[in-house]
Design a protein around this motif. Structure first.
Motif, short mmCIF file in Angstrom:
data_model
loop_
_atom_site.label_atom_id
_atom_site.label_comp_id
_atom_site.label_asym_id
_atom_site.label_seq_id
_atom_site.Cartn_x
_atom_site.Cartn_y
_atom_site.Cartn_z
N ASN A 1 0.81 -1.22 0.00
CA ASN A 1 0.00 0.00 0.00
C ASN A 1 0.84 1.27 0.00
N SER A 2 2.16 1.13 -0.20
CA SER A 2 3.03 2.31 -0.21
C SER A 2 4.14 2.17 -1.25
N ASP A 3 3.77 1.65 -2.43
CA ASP A 3 4.76 1.43 -3.48
C ASP A 3 5.36 2.75 -3.98
N LEU A 4 6.64 2.70 -4.31
CA LEU A 4 7.35 3.82 -4.92
C LEU A 4 8.01 3.31 -6.20
N ILE A 5 7.63 3.87 -7.32
CA ILE A 5 8.20 3.46 -8.61
C ILE A 5 8.77 4.70 -9.29
N SER A 6 10.04 4.63 -9.65
CA SER A 6 10.69 5.78 -10.30
C SER A 6 11.33 5.34 -11.60
N ARG A 7 11.19 6.21 -12.61
CA ARG A 7 11.80 5.99 -13.92
C ARG A 7 12.39 7.31 -14.38
N GLY A 8 13.62 7.29 -14.88
CA GLY A 8 14.23 8.54 -15.27
C GLY A 8 15.22 8.40 -16.41
N LEU A 9 15.38 9.50 -17.15
CA LEU A 9 16.33 9.60 -18.25
C LEU A 9 16.99 10.96 -18.17
N ASN A 10 18.34 11.00 -18.25
CA ASN A 10 19.10 12.24 -18.12
C ASN A 10 20.13 12.29 -19.22
N LEU A 11 20.02 13.26 -20.13
CA LEU A 11 20.92 13.38 -21.28
C LEU A 11 21.60 14.74 -21.27
N GLY A 12 22.91 14.75 -21.56
CA GLY A 12 23.65 16.00 -21.63
C GLY A 12 24.57 16.03 -22.83
N VAL A 13 24.64 17.19 -23.50
CA VAL A 13 25.52 17.37 -24.66
C VAL A 13 26.26 18.70 -24.49
N GLU A 14 27.58 18.67 -24.70
CA GLU A 14 28.39 19.88 -24.68
C GLU A 14 29.29 19.88 -25.90
N LYS A 15 29.38 21.02 -26.56
CA LYS A 15 30.29 21.15 -27.70
C LYS A 15 30.76 22.60 -27.76
N GLY A 16 32.07 22.78 -27.64
CA GLY A 16 32.57 24.14 -27.56
C GLY A 16 31.96 24.83 -26.35
N GLY A 17 31.35 25.97 -26.56
CA GLY A 17 30.68 26.66 -25.47
C GLY A 17 29.23 26.28 -25.30
N PHE A 18 28.70 25.46 -26.20
CA PHE A 18 27.30 25.06 -26.14
C PHE A 18 27.11 23.95 -25.12
N HIS A 19 26.03 24.02 -24.32
CA HIS A 19 25.71 22.95 -23.40
C HIS A 19 24.20 22.82 -23.31
N SER A 20 23.75 21.58 -23.17
CA SER A 20 22.31 21.32 -23.11
C SER A 20 22.06 20.17 -22.15
N ARG A 21 20.82 20.12 -21.66
CA ARG A 21 20.43 19.09 -20.71
C ARG A 21 18.96 18.77 -20.91
N PHE A 22 18.63 17.48 -20.88
CA PHE A 22 17.23 17.05 -20.93
C PHE A 22 17.03 15.97 -19.88
N ILE A 23 16.00 16.14 -19.03
CA ILE A 23 15.68 15.17 -18.00
C ILE A 23 14.21 14.82 -18.10
N ALA A 24 13.92 13.53 -18.18
CA ALA A 24 12.54 13.03 -18.09
C ALA A 24 12.45 12.18 -16.83
N ASP A 25 11.50 12.49 -15.97
CA ASP A 25 11.44 11.85 -14.66
C ASP A 25 9.99 11.54 -14.33
N GLN A 26 9.71 10.28 -14.05
CA GLN A 26 8.36 9.86 -13.65
C GLN A 26 8.45 9.16 -12.30
N PHE A 27 7.50 9.51 -11.43
CA PHE A 27 7.50 8.97 -10.07
C PHE A 27 6.07 8.61 -9.71
N PHE A 28 5.87 7.33 -9.34
CA PHE A 28 4.54 6.82 -9.01
C PHE A 28 4.54 6.39 -7.54
#
Length: 650
Positions: free
Chosen positions: A228-255
């Motif tokens: 009666n107290s389940d915890l389910i987590s799913r996540g994806l974390n992506l990062g890209v850097e090139k020269g001065g460019f940097h980016s981040r994407f995170i998808a996170d689901q928590f049940f």
């Protein structure tokens, strides 16, 4: 137009890091190297730890792995002043220095992305996987000047392993509670790159339970939390850097699954889903010598607390767009100036079947608010007089108008001894759901005085003590009636705490031991919902005294023994209603949680690590207490748990 001009006309500068933890294993560092590690969390410029203008705790990946930590609760409990309490619907929140920080008072960031939900401002801290963490930097104090209205009492800044950790890593954990609860986690990480570009990716899946014990609500009704107290987590974390460019994407689901609801048990379990999608792109530019300019764009979409069943209906989507620009001018090593501006738009909408009680002011199904922030900070090295840091932040919100907070800090290092004197003001921004439940709500304000001194007694032994005095004006307080289901927020009378935190560290080669003692006392508490009748020095839910111990001892041949312990003094919380509906107070006795984890590196082949341990060895019977009077009984923590962890690097 402006973005295109900047990207085309100004050469990029590769972002430099000064963090020694990213390049060396913690076990190979001397105590002096750990004390002189560079950090930028308090200034956005690099300074040695003991000269950084904040009361800081840094936890490295090796320390996390040595401890065998199952989740972020296990890690953060080692930080002075931090403890946890139950909110509602099985949610556990953070307390710091005796103050309830769950809704918007403690900022949590992962790889620079804010994890506080856009509805209520809180963070479900156990959704963040510990196996992927490279280091955690905790500001034990305000951070609003640099980080805004969710950084009022503390900042938890989490960095994942990133591209510097090259290759593929896979890790798995299995745990079994004394009363049958299971804990399963799988993590994968990939990193690659060179001096010009970097790529990182991480994925996580976890399934566990809040507890496997019995829960009894305020009416005396009981149900087993197992199942009666389940915890389910799913996540994806992506990062890209090139020269001065940097980016981040995170998808996170928590049940989460729960039956405790708002204090009275539900007949059956219900599931609450919470999904986050976080994205950022930025560019580090160097238009001239000594100048660095960084434009950023962030997009966050949150669907927190999503529930659609016979017990409750909550289906809302929150979007945030943020455009920011940070400029830094390093005139010399002695003088650094930075300034920034942020423009933020918050949008929210509700489902078509949401009842009128769930709509925003004016019975609107969609709302939009805007916020503009401007901040500046100067950092000056005063020769032999130490380092002075001073700054301020001004914000203008489309509803509750203006907020202005300053900070001043002085630090000085004399070889073995350091001293810090800090004055900070901070604020907590009303969240969108605060506004829905009270359109007249206004920001709360905090003033903190801090003093820290530390001394290195010898090359392997260091100790420090930090004193604090904190007061919150117009605190935003949650009120709930579990019988009628009505809820609202209000700006209440002041509340404050003062106290100190004593820390000690011994480190000799791969062997180390950290110990801390935290003390707080309530001062000028005028919020009845937080008060303990007959005890003006204590606040509901929080232990006045806390001791934390964490250590590692190398046994040879790749083996290490890693004990840890948490001791919490007595706590007070409401647990039962009398026949007239009045809540009864109970004193929870001292809780002693002892853990032991054994780790073996390079089992059969290099990069294969295996560990096993026992958490809460003697079965403390620890409960999470609600730190405000809202008719919720203490929620049982997990029972004694056995775990096995395997990780492999290819």
């Amino acid at each position: 137009m402006l973005g295109g001009f900047l990207f085309g006309a100004i050469a990029p500068v590769w972002p430099q890091t000064n963090d020694v933890f990213e390049f060396f294993e913690y076990e190979k560092l001397s105590l002096e190297q750990t004390l002189n590690a560079k950090t930028s969390v308090t200034t956005k410029t690099s300074l040695p730890l003991r000269e950084s203008p904040g009361i800081l705790t840094i936890i490295t990946r090796d320390e996390i792995r040595d401890s065998g930590a199952r989740n972020l609760f296990d890690v953060l409990r080692l930080v002075p002043g931090i403890e946890f309490g139950v909110d509602i619907q099985g949610i556990i929140g953070i307390g710091f220095r005796g103050l309830w920080g769950q809704e918007g008072k403690v900022l949590v960031r992962v790889d620079g992305q804010e994890y506080n939900d856009l509805g209520y401002g809180g963070t479900q801290i156990d959704r963040i996987p510990v196996q992927q963490i490279e280091r955690i930097e905790v500001i034990r104090g305000p951070g609003s000047v640099l980080y805004g209205g969710n950084a009022e009492v503390a900042v938890i800044d989490i960095h994942t392993r990133g591209a510097a950790e090259k290759g593929v890593q896979v890790a798995g954990l299995y745990g079994r509670g004394w009363k049958g609860g299971d804990d399963r986690q799988v993590d994968m990480h990939y990193g690659s790159g060179d001096t010009n570009w970097r790529l990182s990716g991480a994925a996580h899946f976890g399934q566990s339970q809040r507890s496997d014990r019995l829960y009894t609500d305020v009416t005396g009704e009981t149900y087993p939390m197992k199942g009666n107290s389940d915890l389910i987590s799913r996540g994806l974390n992506l990062g890209v850097e090139k020269g001065g460019f940097h980016s981040r994407f995170i998808a996170d689901q928590f049940f989460t699954t729960q039956r405790d609801a708002f204090g009275i048990n539900q007949a059956d379990a219900s599931q609450i889903n919470s999904s986050f999608y976080l994205a950022e792109v930025g560019y580090d530019l160097q238009p001239a010598a000594r100048w660095t300019i960084t434009p950023r764009f962030n997009f966050n979409q949150h669907r927190p607390w999503n529930e659609r069943d016979v017990f409750f209906l909550y289906d809302k989507t929150f979007d945030r767009y943020k455009e920011s620009l940070l400029a830094k001018y390093e005139y010399s090593r002695q003088f650094v100036f930075l300034g920034g501006l942020e423009f933020q738009q918050d949008h929210a909408k509700v489902s078509d079947d949401t009842p009128d009680t769930g709509l925003w002011p004016g019975n609107n199904r969609k709302i939009t608010y805007r916020n503009a922030a401007y901040y500046a900070q100067g950092q000056m090295e005063l020769s032999s007089w130490g380092t002075l840091v001073s700054g301020g932040r001004y914000e203008h919100h489309s509803l509750y108008k203006d907020s202005l907070v300053p900070r001043v800090a002085w630090t000085k290092l004399w070889d073995r001894w350091h001293l810090k004197a800090l004055y900070s003001e901070a604020f907590r921004t009303p969240s969108l759901e605060n506004i829905r439940l009270n359109s007249d709500i206004r920001p709360e304000y905090l003033t903190t005085y801090e003093l820290e001194t530390g001394y290195c007694f010898r090359e392997d032994l260091f100790a420090s003590v930090a004193f604090f005095n904190t007061k919150i004006r117009r605190p935003i307080v949650y009120h709930n009636d579990p019988v009628t289901g009505s809820e609202f927020y209000s700006n209440d009378d002041p509340i404050g705490t003062h106290g100190f935190e004593l820390t000690g560290r011994w480190k000799s080669g791969p062997n180390y031991a950290d110990i801390s003692y935290s003390f707080y006392s309530a001062t000028q508490n005028r919020v009845p919902l937080y008060a303990v009748p007959g005890r003006q020095d204590v606040l509901l839910g929080w232990p006045v005294h806390k001791v934390a111990l964490n250590g590692s001892y190398a046994l040879g041949h790749g083996f290490s023994m890693n004990p840890s312990a948490i001791v919490l003094a007595e706590r007070y919380g409401y647990y039962r209603q009398d026949p007239f509906g009045n809540m009864l107070l109970r004193r929870e006795s001292t809780a002693v949680m002892i853990n032991l984890y054994v780790r073996k590196k390079d089992v059969f082949l290099k990069g294969l690590d295996v560990g096993a341990g026992i958490f809460d060895l003697f079965g403390s019977g620890y409960n999470y207490i609600q730190p405000y009077d809202s008719s919720h009984a203490p929620l049982p923590g997990p029972s004694r748990e056995f775990i096995v962890r395997v990780s492999c690097t290819f």
